[in-house]
Design a protein around this motif. Structure first.
Motif, PDB file in Angstrom:
ATOM      1  N   GLY A   1      82.420  41.734  49.326  1.00 12.96           N
ATOM      2  CA  GLY A   1      83.326  40.717  48.803  1.00 12.96           C
ATOM      3  C   GLY A   1      82.883  39.312  49.145  1.00 12.96           C
ATOM      4  O   GLY A   1      83.085  38.375  48.384  1.00 12.96           O
ATOM      5  N   LYS A   2      82.258  39.158  50.303  1.00 10.19           N
ATOM      6  CA  LYS A   2      81.865  37.825  50.761  1.00 10.19           C
ATOM      7  C   LYS A   2      80.531  37.389  50.178  1.00 10.19           C
ATOM      8  O   LYS A   2      80.248  36.206  50.122  1.00 10.19           O
ATOM      9  N   GLY A   3      79.701  38.340  49.825  1.00 12.19           N
ATOM     10  CA  GLY A   3      78.375  38.001  49.334  1.00 12.19           C
ATOM     11  C   GLY A   3      77.401  39.107  49.669  1.00 12.19           C
ATOM     12  O   GLY A   3      77.794  40.259  49.822  1.00 12.19           O
ATOM     13  N   GLU A   4      76.138  38.730  49.788  1.00 17.63           N
ATOM     14  CA  GLU A   4      75.116  39.739  50.041  1.00 17.63           C
ATOM     15  C   GLU A   4      75.163  40.167  51.499  1.00 17.63           C
ATOM     16  O   GLU A   4      74.801  39.419  52.400  1.00 17.63           O
ATOM     17  N   LEU A   5      75.611  41.383  51.708  1.00 16.58           N
ATOM     18  CA  LEU A   5      75.664  41.932  53.055  1.00 16.58           C
ATOM     19  C   LEU A   5      74.438  42.808  53.245  1.00 16.58           C
ATOM     20  O   LEU A   5      74.215  43.738  52.487  1.00 16.58           O
ATOM     21  N   GLY A   6      73.637  42.496  54.234  1.00 16.52           N
ATOM     22  CA  GLY A   6      72.404  43.248  54.422  1.00 16.52           C
ATOM     23  C   GLY A   6      72.363  43.961  55.748  1.00 16.52           C
ATOM     24  O   GLY A   6      73.002  43.551  56.713  1.00 16.52           O
ATOM     25  N   THR A   7      71.621  45.042  55.770  1.00 16.19           N
ATOM     26  CA  THR A   7      71.337  45.722  57.025  1.00 16.19           C
ATOM     27  C   THR A   7      69.830  45.794  57.162  1.00 16.19           C
ATOM     28  O   THR A   7      69.150  46.239  56.244  1.00 16.19           O
ATOM     29  N   TYR A   8      69.340  45.324  58.279  1.00 14.72           N
ATOM     30  CA  TYR A   8      67.902  45.338  58.508  1.00 14.72           C
ATOM     31  C   TYR A   8      67.657  46.147  59.758  1.00 14.72           C
ATOM     32  O   TYR A   8      68.152  45.809  60.841  1.00 14.72           O
ATOM     33  N   PHE A   9      66.946  47.254  59.586  1.00 15.02           N
ATOM     34  CA  PHE A   9      66.653  48.131  60.710  1.00 15.02           C
ATOM     35  C   PHE A   9      65.164  48.088  61.009  1.00 15.02           C
ATOM     36  O   PHE A   9      64.338  48.134  60.096  1.00 15.02           O
ATOM     37  N   VAL A  10      64.819  48.030  62.275  1.00 18.40           N
ATOM     38  CA  VAL A  10      63.441  48.259  62.681  1.00 18.40           C
ATOM     39  C   VAL A  10      63.469  49.435  63.632  1.00 18.40           C
ATOM     40  O   VAL A  10      64.272  49.459  64.577  1.00 18.40           O
ATOM     41  N   SER A  11      62.628  50.412  63.367  1.00 19.74           N
ATOM     42  CA  SER A  11      62.618  51.608  64.194  1.00 19.74           C
ATOM     43  C   SER A  11      61.244  51.794  64.809  1.00 19.74           C
ATOM     44  O   SER A  11      60.229  51.440  64.207  1.00 19.74           O
ATOM     45  N   ASP A  12      61.196  52.329  66.026  1.00 19.71           N
ATOM     46  CA  ASP A  12      59.908  52.673  66.617  1.00 19.71           C
ATOM     47  C   ASP A  12      59.757  54.186  66.728  1.00 19.71           C
ATOM     48  O   ASP A  12      58.987  54.685  67.547  1.00 19.71           O
TER      49      ASP A  12
END
Lengths: 208, 431, 211
Positions: B371-382
């Motif tokens: 609703g607010k805009g572009e909601l992103g999830t950024y994951f970095v995994s090792d």
């Protein structure tokens, strides 16, 4: 209700008593004062996070907080009776709630709404106080994450109960020591102790 | 505030004397210090400094705005944020992927289900999991319900900020009906934790579809009522039209997203531009504004709610039968009865609970249109079961950063309207 | 692999490091010294047009040998293409990169957040102050891996320091002026501001013992 029109007019004339009785009450002063205080609590909503949304829901149409004489949301600590901390209290906000609490006149009470305000909740991190009671005294803790509006209303009723048990004779109830900036209201060891993780969070952040 | 600075530059507060006491300049007398403030017709004026928040009813949470005013005109706004910083991203590094989902409820707590969906999608992209058809449609329903709930809160509180209390009661009543559905589905009004990596926490309960259809029928009527009250109201128009204008170039330059960028005339919607959850197969329109002012943002959000209703109806029509979870015991917990009765399920259950689900080394960014805009999830995994870095791309954080630009030169009362039009939620801004 | 990588190599040669693909997205490492130039080219070059900055963030890996990374997520609104540009910052060197605020205003707060959480300095940033933590916060940079989840100090000490912060310290005209004129300030004042000199906190209390 304990307020009864009773009285005896000087001279003992019953007819006069009956005429005058609607204008007379006798009751305990404590009862009257507490009755008035409890039923018209003006809240100062200190809404920070998710609990504030549930507080809004409590105040809005369906749950209708005005049934408890609390619809007058103060937003000014100087005209408020109960500080309702709804939500997380990070360290950055701690001096603010202390300032607001100090600005409220006596008599005043504090409701800590939700797990984060009561104990830090799931946020056992570098940024969060582990309960607002490390910063200001609290009268009623409402559990839940967030509490349902019914839960908050129950907490408000508990506060009513607490207020009705107070007495004006005991001055110590309303005594308040204004702390200077940075002073802790609890001994440091106690703050460390109540801030210790407990229950599930011990295991969840075991690697931390 | 400590002692005065002794550097060569004179930065002392003009309104204060050396001992920090306020200086009173008599009306009608030019400011003896001359260089401060405009001197017009012999009346000395100086800029007033106003602090709003962090505990102010009109800042929508613990936002603090320091406003420099020339009379009633805003010269400068400096927002101070961080009053709700709770360390989400740090905490996520100590949690298994599924354990992060309860945290996402509490970031944007006005649209918790969409946050859950975004996080699960991030983890699934990282692990290369393809979710089931039914799950996709249910997640679309969750996202659109969240959008409606979030916009309803926005509409109600913004109307209150601008002096109309009635729409608040209407929208909250409607929102309560949506909440009932949400609660029936997830068991919680607000902290839903709806998704799991590879599926959902639960399928929709009996009666949910009818309930949602009823909601879809009723919502446009409620919106009509609110619109009748606001859209053509002279007061509403005067308070919102031409206020807080942001040009299309600026909107892009400030990385705005959601209704904020669309009201400025930029056609950017993650659902159309980087489709996820098969959004490209739904028939809906993205409203685009022209003027980029508060009024256009209001209109865009209203149309978005109506479009969300369309999407919800389509999703209900196409809702396929089938499982909600992927068929992979390494990702999805086996049913309780199986875990209790057969050895293999118990081992999978134990391994998942104690060791979590490992994600291959790499990184993934997914975005959804919240609703607010572009909601992103950024994951970095090792390669372990806990992410090295969990980053939320917070739409309202970035949208709010343009507030100083939008508020410049407007009246202090308009600042409230502009701030409300950004639709901020502090849990997400401060994280 | 995103064709922009090839274009970048043609244009900038050895300033472009390795490029890899993760979960379908292209990541390209660029030289720290010319990062702004490269990002500006990506923004404006006619066949690139990555005009939308999705996000700026940073990553620190659990392996202490690995460098920190600054991550720029770019998107082209016309071409609908996404690109991830990274800068490696070895820990033994200065953690400094050029600010991209001259290119995208939206990077302002994002870079402040990275500075606040990771301690990476952005050169020529107009207003590089802590954003989420308060300015006198002295425990360090929370998202760094050597920073414990519960902070470095005991809870009581954390409460004490927090309560020492003056809630009014923020709204003086001084601060408003500083926000704009930060770069014109004398060096010593900038240093004191950067280290968060606003309010003195008397020393007391101990370190956390339980880790």
């Amino acid at each position: 209700m304990g307020v009864k029109p009773v009285g005896t007019a000087p001279g003992g004339d019953n007819a006069i008593v009956t005429q005058m009785s609607p204008n007379w009450i006798t009751t305990r002063l404590d009862f009257l004062v507490n009755w008035a205080r409890a039923n018209s609590l003006w809240p100062m909503p200190f809404g920070t996070a998710c609990c504030a949304i549930e507080f809004m829901a409590t105040a809005a149409s369906r749950f209708d907080i005005s049934r408890f004489g609390m619809e007058r949301l103060g937003y000014s600590p100087r005209q408020a009776d109960v500080l309702l901390c709804a939500g997380r209290l990070p360290f950055k906000l701690a001096p603010v709630i202390r300032r607001i609490y100090d600005q409220m006149p006596q008599p005043k009470w504090v409701i800590s709404m939700g797990a984060c305000a009561s104990s830090g909740g799931i946020f056992d991190t570098y940024a969060m106080t582990q309960g607002i009671d490390t910063v200001v005294p609290v009268d009623v803790y409402v559990p839940g994450c967030p509490p349902r509006p019914e839960g908050l209303l129950y907490g408000i009723l508990l506060l009513h109960k607490k207020i009705k048990g107070e007495t004006m004779v005991d001055k110590a109830i309303r005594e308040e020591e204004v702390l200077r900036r940075g002073a802790l209201r609890l001994p440091p060891e106690l703050i460390d102790e109540v801030s210790e993780p407990f229950g599930n969070s011990v295991h969840q952040t075991r690697s931390a | 505030m400590g002692e005065k600075r002794t550097v060569g530059l004179d930065l002392a507060t003009p309104g204060m004397d050396a001992s920090g006491q306020p200086v009173r300049v008599p009306l009608g007398v030019a400011d003896p210090r001359g260089e401060i403030g405009d001197v017009e017709g012999g009346i000395g004026t100086e800029h007033l400094l106003l602090n709003m928040g962090p505990q102010h009813p009109a800042t929508h949470g613990v936002l603090r705005l320091v406003v420099e005013l020339d009379g009633e005109v805003v010269v400068r706004v400096i927002p101070h944020i961080g009053y709700l910083h709770s360390g989400f991203e740090k905490l996520g590094e100590y949690r298994f992927y599924n354990q992060i989902i309860p945290l996402t409820d509490r970031t944007d707590y006005l649209a918790p289900m969409a946050n859950n969906v975004c996080l699960a999608m991030g983890a699934e992209k990282l692990m290369g999991i393809e979710i089931t058809e039914r799950c996709k449609v249910l997640r679309v329903i969750a996202c659109e319900m969240s959008r409606i709930i979030s916009h309803l809160v926005w509409l109600g509180t913004t109307a209150v900020d601008l002096g109309a209390f009635t729409p608040f009661l209407w929208t909250f009543q409607e929102r309560e009906r949506m909440y009932d559905l949400q609660e029936a589905w997830t068991g919680a009004r607000l902290t839903t934790s709806l998704t799991r990596v590879g599926g959902l926490m639960a399928d929709i309960p009996e009666g949910f579809e009818e309930g949602l259809r009823k909601c879809c029928k009723r919502l446009p009527k409620v919106l009509d009522e609110a619109e009748r009250m606001l859209t053509n109201s002279a007061i509403w128009c005067a308070r919102t039209q031409g206020i807080g204008v942001l040009s299309a170039e600026d909107a892009i330059n400030f990385s705005m997203s959601g209704p904020m960028i669309r009201a400025s005339g930029v056609d950017y919607d993650v659902r159309k531009d980087r489709p996820y959850l098969d959004y490209e197969t739904y028939d809906f329109e993205v409203p685009i504004g022209e003027n980029g002012d508060v009024y256009d943002r209001y209109l865009v959000r209203l149309v978005e709610m109506r479009q969300s209703v369309r999407i919800l109806e389509q999703a209900l029509d196409r809702l396929p039968d089938g499982p909600i979870n992927v068929d992979d015991p390494r990702v999805i917990l086996p049913p309780k009865t199986a875990a209790m009765n057969d050895m293999e399920s118990m081992i999978f259950h134990f391994k998942q609970v104690m060791e979590g689900v490992r994600a291959p080394a790499g990184e993934a960014y997914v975005a959804i249109e919240n609703g607010k805009g572009e909601l992103g999830t950024y994951f970095v995994s090792d390669g372990t079961a806990k992410p090295v870095r969990w980053r939320i791309r917070p739409p309202s954080f970035i949208n709010l950063s343009a507030l100083p630009k939008m508020a410049e030169g407007h009246l202090i009362a308009d600042l409230i309207a502009i701030n409300a039009s950004v639709d901020i939620v502090m849990g997400e801004i401060d994280r | 692999m995103n064709p922009s990588v090839e274009a970048l190599r043609r244009e900038f040669g050895d300033k472009i490091g390795r490029a890899l693909e993760s979960c379908g997205d292209t990541i390209v490492y660029v030289d720290v010294g010319s990062a702004r130039e490269i990002l500006g080219w990506l923004k404006d070059a006619p066949d690139q047009e990555y005009n939308y900055l999705i996000d700026v963030t940073a990553v620190e890996y659990r392996d202490p040998e690995l460098p920190l990374e600054v991550v720029y997520l770019l998107f082209s609104l016309r071409r609908k293409v996404q690109l991830c540009v990274k800068i490696s910052l070895p820990k033994d060197a200065k953690l400094e990169v050029d600010s991209v605020v001259p290119l995208w205003q939206g990077a302002n707060w994002l870079e402040r957040e990275v500075f606040d959480m990771f301690g990476i300095t952005f050169r020529e940033h107009p207003d590089l102050r802590r954003i989420l933590m308060w300015e006198t916060y002295s425990e360090g940079y929370p998202l760094r891996k050597d920073f414990p989840l519960r902070g470095r100090l005991s809870r009581a000490e954390q409460v004490r320091r927090a309560l020492h912060a003056n809630p009014e310290a923020h709204y003086s005209l001084e601060e408003l002026s500083i926000a704009e004129a930060y770069n014109d300030l004398p060096e010593d004042m900038r240093r004191r501001l950067a280290s968060g000199e606003r309010d003195e906190i008397p020393e007391a209390g101990g370190k956390r013992t339980d880790g």
